[in-house]
Design an enzyme around this catalytic site. Structure first.
Site, mmCIF file in Angstrom:
data_model
loop_
_atom_site.group_PDB
_atom_site.id
_atom_site.type_symbol
_atom_site.label_atom_id
_atom_site.label_comp_id
_atom_site.label_asym_id
_atom_site.label_seq_id
_atom_site.Cartn_x
_atom_site.Cartn_y
_atom_site.Cartn_z
ATOM 1 N N SER A 128 0.818 -1.207 0.000
ATOM 2 C CA SER A 128 0.000 0.000 0.000
ATOM 3 C C SER A 128 0.846 1.249 0.000
ATOM 4 O O SER A 128 0.396 2.304 -0.442
ATOM 5 C CB SER A 128 -0.880 0.053 1.252
ATOM 6 O OG SER A 128 -1.723 -1.037 1.306
ATOM 7 N N HIS A 149 -2.167 -3.173 -6.774
ATOM 8 C CA HIS A 149 -2.727 -2.795 -5.476
ATOM 9 C C HIS A 149 -4.238 -3.001 -5.458
ATOM 10 O O HIS A 149 -5.002 -2.231 -6.041
ATOM 11 C CB HIS A 149 -2.378 -1.325 -5.183
ATOM 12 C CG HIS A 149 -2.751 -0.884 -3.804
ATOM 13 N ND1 HIS A 149 -3.371 0.314 -3.530
ATOM 14 C CD2 HIS A 149 -2.595 -1.502 -2.607
ATOM 15 C CE1 HIS A 149 -3.574 0.410 -2.226
ATOM 16 N NE2 HIS A 149 -3.118 -0.669 -1.649
ATOM 17 N N GLU A 161 -4.999 -0.586 -8.574
ATOM 18 C CA GLU A 161 -3.990 0.352 -9.047
ATOM 19 C C GLU A 161 -2.819 -0.477 -9.595
ATOM 20 O O GLU A 161 -2.262 -1.316 -8.876
ATOM 21 C CB GLU A 161 -3.516 1.259 -7.904
ATOM 22 C CG GLU A 161 -4.594 2.240 -7.445
ATOM 23 C CD GLU A 161 -4.187 3.090 -6.254
ATOM 24 O OE1 GLU A 161 -4.496 4.289 -6.242
ATOM 25 O OE2 GLU A 161 -3.577 2.560 -5.289
ATOM 26 N N ASN A 199 -4.509 6.728 -1.904
ATOM 27 C CA ASN A 199 -4.022 7.181 -0.597
ATOM 28 C C ASN A 199 -3.379 8.560 -0.665
ATOM 29 O O ASN A 199 -3.497 9.350 0.269
ATOM 30 C CB ASN A 199 -3.035 6.175 -0.017
ATOM 31 C CG ASN A 199 -3.762 5.011 0.641
ATOM 32 O OD1 ASN A 199 -4.874 5.173 1.136
ATOM 33 N ND2 ASN A 199 -3.155 3.849 0.634
HETATM 34 N N1 LIG Z 1 -5.284 -4.534 4.893
HETATM 35 C C1 LIG Z 1 -5.639 -3.770 3.885
HETATM 36 O O1 LIG Z 1 -6.703 -3.143 3.882
HETATM 37 C C2 LIG Z 1 -4.740 -3.676 2.686
HETATM 38 C C3 LIG Z 1 -5.247 -3.144 1.498
HETATM 39 C C4 LIG Z 1 -4.432 -3.104 0.378
HETATM 40 C C5 LIG Z 1 -3.134 -3.563 0.457
HETATM 41 N N2 LIG Z 1 -2.651 -4.057 1.637
HETATM 42 C C6 LIG Z 1 -1.253 -4.553 1.646
HETATM 43 O O2 LIG Z 1 -1.293 -5.961 1.479
HETATM 44 C C7 LIG Z 1 -0.204 -6.556 2.196
HETATM 45 C C8 LIG Z 1 -0.751 -7.556 3.186
HETATM 46 O O3 LIG Z 1 -1.619 -6.899 4.068
HETATM 47 P P1 LIG Z 1 -2.654 -7.716 4.972
HETATM 48 O O4 LIG Z 1 -3.510 -6.712 5.614
HETATM 49 O O5 LIG Z 1 -3.263 -8.807 4.177
HETATM 50 O O6 LIG Z 1 -1.651 -8.342 6.059
HETATM 51 P P2 LIG Z 1 -1.876 -9.586 7.019
HETATM 52 O O7 LIG Z 1 -0.980 -9.383 8.184
HETATM 53 O O8 LIG Z 1 -3.330 -9.829 7.243
HETATM 54 O O9 LIG Z 1 -1.330 -10.837 6.167
HETATM 55 C C9 LIG Z 1 0.023 -11.043 5.868
HETATM 56 C C10 LIG Z 1 0.264 -12.544 5.795
HETATM 57 O O10 LIG Z 1 1.540 -12.767 5.242
HETATM 58 C C11 LIG Z 1 2.122 -13.890 5.908
HETATM 59 N N3 LIG Z 1 3.573 -13.821 5.749
HETATM 60 C C12 LIG Z 1 4.464 -13.087 6.438
HETATM 61 N N4 LIG Z 1 5.708 -13.251 5.936
HETATM 62 C C13 LIG Z 1 5.579 -14.115 4.905
HETATM 63 C C14 LIG Z 1 6.506 -14.690 4.004
HETATM 64 N N5 LIG Z 1 7.790 -14.353 4.015
HETATM 65 N N6 LIG Z 1 6.028 -15.555 3.103
HETATM 66 C C15 LIG Z 1 4.732 -15.883 3.060
HETATM 67 N N7 LIG Z 1 3.807 -15.364 3.895
HETATM 68 C C16 LIG Z 1 4.235 -14.474 4.806
HETATM 69 C C17 LIG Z 1 1.651 -13.754 7.333
HETATM 70 O O11 LIG Z 1 1.706 -15.001 7.987
HETATM 71 C C18 LIG Z 1 0.227 -13.227 7.162
HETATM 72 O O12 LIG Z 1 -0.716 -14.267 7.117
HETATM 73 C C19 LIG Z 1 0.568 -5.417 2.830
HETATM 74 O O13 LIG Z 1 1.616 -5.037 1.979
HETATM 75 C C20 LIG Z 1 -0.472 -4.313 2.912
HETATM 76 O O14 LIG Z 1 0.094 -3.019 2.917
HETATM 77 C C21 LIG Z 1 -3.424 -4.147 2.742
#
Ligand SMILES: NC(=O)c1ccc[n+]([C@@H]2O[C@H](COP(=O)([O-])OP(=O)(O)OC[C@H]3O[C@@H](n4cnc5c(N)ncnc54)[C@H](O)[C@@H]3O)[C@@H](O)[C@H]2O)c1
Length: 511
Positions: A128, A149, A161, A199
């Site tokens: 993000s 994204h 995006e 954002n």
């Molecule tokens: N939460 C949101 O609303 C949102 C929206 C758009 C983008 N994002 C982006 O998406 C990404 C993930 O966000 P999220 O909210 O899903 O996070 P999250 O913490 O819910 O999930 C991340 C997952 O990745 C796993 N993980 C960690 N290290 C790893 C590795 N080396 N290999 C494989 N798996 C691994 C973790 O166990 C966890 O289950 C981030 O970059 C975030 O900025 C989040």
């Protein structure tokens, strides 16, 4: 190596890494499109959790009648869970990374992917706010690295995006845009800059709403209402901050601030203080509103001036550019007589206010400023005013403000109350964001159409900021911004050169 555009039909296997909130949704989405998915986590426990989340989402779709049992089973059969990253990505046409938002984790992973993936596989990150260029720098062949994204929840939100670094090949970006369309999403293209489109435009606007609150320009409820009733947005900025999380918003703001500097992205002290106090919004029970006893809708309606009966007569004078005639006919139609000559006996003097000018100057000219209130009718899309901003110079008497509120109620107008500062509330919230949107286009980061689409699909805007800017008129927006700049000295409100040029030339951003 990816040197030509890969058609969506040729992306048959997608590895999704990280099955958290986003990754499980992305894996579901890709699985639903008929493609094979390799769902990858760091260990069996997280893999089980991620797959359980994915299954629960599909089960919900089945129970709502949106998916058959057979279709669900077929989707699940196409998803292969594994905690072995190198083996999992080996035959993938595309890898989508959705692991936690930490640069060192992402760089380590991309370094690993560089070794383990096919040379022609595309590597996409769902980050993000991190620099995709820096993530791509961990690989030996950065032309195949881009941002993809998705928004939360990924299966539902239409916007994607597609982010290109200076090294991303046009073919990689085009392939991801085509794939997004094939997944029934709407892609927008943007260069790798902090905050991308959504954002980068949303978070400073939210921050500015906090500034309006902490400088007592209006109550939290009226700031929110200016956005919903005045701009037609689905949610007010302070309510939205509570929903997104104040800490998450602050982190994005800091990323954008680090890249661009300037006062526009400088976090409002109140935002930081609420975060220090761990009042993060809904998830912690309190933020700008208190959620500990349910949704605070009743409290949100609670702030209004006590209403005496509406006056039988008002004096109406115009601010140099105010909308006198429109207001006079509204007041006359409500059976209240309008006098053009204010006298101390009239009681209530209304200034047809304009967000470019202080009401105070007109009030002082009247000679009895305590009786003076500004009313600014906010134009909405269909041209009918729905919302009236009651503008109170600090010299206005409390009784006068209450009479003005009663008058507005009699006219059937919804109201917000603003202190007498240029921009009042709706323009003060919206126009700096319009300026940011023009800057994004001016600097070549995204097209006007993509900027508008991103804000409509990503934030539920009824129309995009550049379309709204066209409707308000670039020249009008420039003069309100100049007035805000003059009143505050804040360079963030200086109209960007392209906006000033379009205002002078009478050009529109969206034809
Ligand atoms: N939460 C949101 O609303 C949102 C929206 C758009 C983008 N994002 C982006 O998406 C990404 C993930 O966000 P999220 O909210 O899903 O996070 P999250 O913490 O819910 O999930 C991340 C997952 O990745 C796993 N993980 C960690 N290290 C790893 C590795 N080396 N290999 C494989 N798996 C691994 C973790 O166990 C966890 O289950 C981030 O970059 C975030 O900025 C989040």
């Amino acid at each position: 190596m990816t040197s030509s555009v890969t058609q969506p039909a040729d992306i048959r296997e997608v590895a999704v890494i990280g099955l958290g909130l986003m990754g499980s949704g992305i894996a579901e989405l890709v699985g639903r499109s008929g493609r094979r998915v390799v769902a990858i986590e760091i260990n069996q426990t997280f893999l089980d959790q991620g797959m359980a989340r994915l299954r629960a989402s599909l089960d919900k779709a089945v129970s709502r009648g949106k998916l058959t049992d057979t279709a669900r089973d077929e989707i699940l059969a196409r998803i292969r869970p594994t905690d072995d990253i190198p083996a999992g990505v080996a035959s993938a046409d595309l890898v989508i990374e959705a692991i936690p938002e930490r640069m060192e984790l992402k760089r380590t992973l991309f370094d690993q992917l560089d070794e383990a993936c096919r040379a022609d596989a595309i590597l996409a990150t769902n980050t993000s706010s991190l620099s995709i260029t820096e993530i791509a720098g961990a690989t030996r062949y950065p032309p195949r690295v881009a941002g993809l994204h998705f928004f939360n929840p990924a299966p539902v939100m239409k916007l994607v995006e597609v982010i290109s670094t200076v090294l991303t090949s046009p073919e990689t970006a085009e392939t991801l845009a085509l794939l997004s369309r094939d997944l029934r999403k709407t892609p927008v293209q943007v260069s790798d800059r902090a905050g991308f489109i959504v954002n980068a435009l949303l978070v400073p606007y939210l921050n500015h709403a906090v500034r309006l609150l902490e400088t007592a320009q209006a109550t939290r409820e009226d700031i929110d209402k200016a956005a919903t009733a005045g701009l037609g947005l689905p949610m007010g900025p302070l309510t939205l901050l509570d929903l997104v999380g104040l800490d998450t918003s602050l982190a994005v703001l800091e990323t954008v601030q680090a890249e661009f500097g300037g006062t526009r992205y400088m976090p409002a002290p109140l935002l930081r203080k609420l975060c220090d106090a761990r009042l993060f919004g809904r998830k912690s029970g309190r933020g700008f509103y208190d959620y500990r006893h349910g949704t605070p809708s009743a409290a949100a309606e609670g702030h209004h001036l006590a209403s005496p009966p509406p006056p039988a007569e008002v004096a109406l004078i115009r601010d140099p550019d105010g909308l006198l005639d429109e207001l006079a006919s509204e007041i006359n139609a409500a059976g209240i007589s309008v006098s053009p000559q204010p006298s101390p006996q009239t009681g209530l003097v209304i200034v047809a206010a304009d967000p470019r000018h202080r009401v105070l100057d007109a009030a002082l000219a009247v000679g009895h400023p305590a009786d003076v209130v500004g009313i600014h009718l906010v134009d909405v899309a269909d041209g009918k005013p729905r919302l009236a901003e009651l503008v109170l110079p600090d010299v206005t008497a409390a009784g006068t403000a209450a009479k003005a509120a009663a008058l507005a109620a009699k006219l059937g107008l919804d109201t917000v109350t603003s202190r007498d500062r240029p921009g009042f509330l709706t323009a003060a919230l919206a126009y700096p964001q319009f300026n940011d949107a023009v800057r994004m286009f001016q600097d070549g980061f995204a097209s006007p159409a993509d900027i508008d689409i991103a804000m409509m699909l990503g934030c539920g805007y009824p129309r995009g900021p550049l379309q709204m800017l066209d409707e308000a008129g670039p020249a009008h927006v420039v003069s309100v911004l100049e007035a805000m700049h003059a009143a505050t000295g804040d360079p963030a409100f200086t109209p960007v050169p392209l906006l000033a040029e379009y205002a002078t030339a009478g050009t529109r951003f969206r034809s």
